[in-house]
Write a protein that holds these residues in place. Sequence first.
Motif, short mmCIF file in Angstrom:
data_model
loop_
_atom_site.label_atom_id
_atom_site.label_comp_id
_atom_site.label_asym_id
_atom_site.label_seq_id
_atom_site.Cartn_x
_atom_site.Cartn_y
_atom_site.Cartn_z
N GLU A 1 -13.48 -2.49 25.29
CA GLU A 1 -12.97 -1.12 25.45
C GLU A 1 -11.53 -0.95 24.98
OE1 GLU A 1 -12.03 -3.06 29.52
OE2 GLU A 1 -13.37 -3.36 27.79
N ILE A 2 -10.91 -2.00 24.46
CA ILE A 2 -9.51 -1.91 24.07
C ILE A 2 -9.32 -0.95 22.90
CG2 ILE A 2 -9.49 -3.80 22.38
CD1 ILE A 2 -6.81 -4.72 23.69
N ALA A 3 -8.21 -0.22 22.93
CA ALA A 3 -7.84 0.69 21.84
C ALA A 3 -6.50 0.25 21.28
CB ALA A 3 -7.76 2.13 22.34
N PHE A 4 -6.28 0.57 20.00
CA PHE A 4 -5.07 0.13 19.32
C PHE A 4 -4.31 1.31 18.74
CE2 PHE A 4 -7.88 -3.51 19.20
CZ PHE A 4 -7.03 -4.53 19.58
N GLY A 5 -3.01 1.25 18.89
CA GLY A 5 -2.11 2.10 18.13
C GLY A 5 -1.38 1.23 17.12
N ALA A 6 -0.75 1.85 16.13
CA ALA A 6 -0.01 1.07 15.13
C ALA A 6 1.01 1.94 14.43
CB ALA A 6 -0.96 0.47 14.10
N ASP A 7 2.13 1.32 14.07
CA ASP A 7 3.12 1.95 13.21
C ASP A 7 2.83 1.54 11.77
OD1 ASP A 7 4.55 3.03 15.36
OD2 ASP A 7 5.71 1.19 15.61
N MET A 8 2.88 2.51 10.86
CA MET A 8 2.73 2.22 9.44
C MET A 8 3.71 3.07 8.64
SD MET A 8 -1.16 1.50 8.27
CE MET A 8 -1.94 -0.07 8.64
N ILE A 9 4.24 2.48 7.58
CA ILE A 9 5.19 3.14 6.69
C ILE A 9 4.49 3.47 5.38
CG2 ILE A 9 7.32 2.84 5.36
CD1 ILE A 9 8.28 0.95 7.59
N ALA A 10 4.61 4.71 4.94
CA ALA A 10 4.05 5.14 3.65
C ALA A 10 5.19 5.32 2.65
CB ALA A 10 3.30 6.46 3.81
N GLY A 11 4.94 4.92 1.41
CA GLY A 11 5.93 5.14 0.36
C GLY A 11 7.04 4.11 0.30
N PHE A 12 6.77 2.89 0.77
CA PHE A 12 7.77 1.83 0.67
C PHE A 12 8.09 1.57 -0.82
CE2 PHE A 12 9.20 -2.61 0.61
CZ PHE A 12 10.14 -2.59 1.62
N PRO A 13 9.31 1.20 -1.15
CA PRO A 13 9.66 0.93 -2.55
C PRO A 13 8.67 -0.02 -3.22
CG PRO A 13 11.63 0.91 -1.20
CD PRO A 13 10.48 1.07 -0.26
N THR A 14 8.31 0.29 -4.43
CA THR A 14 7.37 -0.44 -5.29
C THR A 14 5.91 -0.23 -4.90
OG1 THR A 14 7.20 -2.60 -4.16
CG2 THR A 14 9.12 -2.25 -5.61
N LEU B 1 10.50 5.20 -4.66
CA LEU B 1 9.50 6.17 -5.10
C LEU B 1 10.08 7.58 -5.00
CD1 LEU B 1 6.18 4.92 -3.45
CD2 LEU B 1 7.29 4.15 -5.55
N ASP B 2 9.52 8.49 -5.78
CA ASP B 2 9.91 9.89 -5.69
C ASP B 2 9.64 10.39 -4.27
OD1 ASP B 2 10.52 12.52 -7.25
OD2 ASP B 2 8.71 12.95 -6.06
N ARG B 3 10.58 11.17 -3.71
CA ARG B 3 10.45 11.61 -2.31
C ARG B 3 9.21 12.46 -2.11
NH1 ARG B 3 11.93 8.41 0.96
NH2 ARG B 3 11.64 10.00 2.57
N ALA B 4 8.85 13.26 -3.11
CA ALA B 4 7.65 14.08 -2.97
C ALA B 4 6.41 13.20 -2.85
CB ALA B 4 7.51 15.02 -4.16
N LEU B 5 6.38 12.10 -3.59
CA LEU B 5 5.25 11.18 -3.51
C LEU B 5 5.22 10.49 -2.15
CD1 LEU B 5 2.85 9.76 -4.80
CD2 LEU B 5 4.46 8.10 -5.82
N VAL B 6 6.38 10.11 -1.65
CA VAL B 6 6.46 9.48 -0.33
C VAL B 6 5.89 10.41 0.73
CG1 VAL B 6 8.04 8.64 1.46
CG2 VAL B 6 8.43 8.01 -0.93
#
Length: 428
Positions: free
Chosen positions: A288-301, A341-346
């Motif tokens: 029954e365990i549930a998970f949360g997570a932090d993720m970063i989008a648009g990291f350089p390269t 990366l371009d900010r709009a893409l991030v």
Amino acid sequence: MSGVEVITFGCRLNTYESEVMRAEAEKAGLNNAVLVNTCAVTSEAVRQARQTIRRVRRDNPHARIVVTGCAAQTEKQTFAEMPEVDMVLGNEEKLNSRSYRALPDFGVSSEEKLRVNDIMSIKATAPQMIRHIDGHVRAFIQVQNGCDHRCTFCIIPYGRGNSRSVPMGGVVEQARRLVESGYREIVLTGVDATSYGGDLPGQPTLGLLAKTLLKQVPDILRLRLSSIDSIEADNHLWDLIADEPRFMPHLHLSLQHGDDMILKRMKRRHSRAEAFAFVEQARRLRPEIAFGADMIAGFPTETEEMFENSATLAQDAGISFLHVFPYSPRPGTPAARMPQLDRALVKERAARLRATGEALHKAHLDRMVGTEQIVIVENNGLAHTENFSLVAVPGLVPRNVQRIMITGHNGKHLDMRVMAAPATERAA
């Protein structure tokens, strides 16, 4: 205004420390003051803090404004040069009443406003004893501060210093005080909580600390961890997941990305496969365990394929609570010097990853419908299940333990009907 008002940004550790700040400022006799406890995780967090400070000054022209927290530690001159600010305190100074007795007069220079020392010189973290956390039914306890790792995107070690742990006895005593004050749910928090104990005699682990806490403070009804680095999980933690019903079936993971090359460029210590294996093992032990997570989008390269690897990891691992951050370059970090990366893409990739998270959350809520749950009622007509799903509980009395049936959801929170609680729960 009169008294001391505290405005808190950022993490649960800041929430805990804000109560310490309030107590220390009141001990110092401070009055007609606003303490702003800032966050430095993203440039947006710093912008919001500055915006709030300006608003506080407009609303309270004669109040003293003290700015502290991680952003004040890492960008002290930025805040000292704001005319609205009367004093800037570092992350160590904010926890000491002496700092609040040293408020300068109005109209001093930016240098005279500063009370920010070298955070890297701090080698120990003493327990800070509080009995109340304003507005919260769950109580947070600081078990650790600082971080020895140097992820290329992260400014926080320069705001918090190196890792240092609160001695186990201090954590137990703080938990006893909070339970005596009526708190039934305890959350252990820190900057890098799973590094707990590496600087203490015998090097106890976070899992051992949690086991000890539940044994020595038996009136704790629920114990949670705020966030963990899965690669640092110890055998005691696995025991708790498998066998301890008071250890809640919800873990928030510091994943940050789902592509191995980006993880290496971030200087993370886990691989995609290791993160997935952790989730699978935890589910085998506690279905029954549930998970949360932090993720970063648009990291350089980050390429489109690399970005998709994050989305597919979240899906394959069944992350129910996905916290998405568009990459924000922090001055002084290695990632800020990488090809951006371009900010709009991030922003576009962050929006797509959030959409993935929303779909995963909806699927999680769907699975909850028809299940029986036990909740501790909170102050705002809401509650959280053991796996941290949000439930609307209108009309129920705060802090009561209640058995409920989940009847549906609106995409954000669950709906319920009340079930009769067993006598042991009514008496809890």
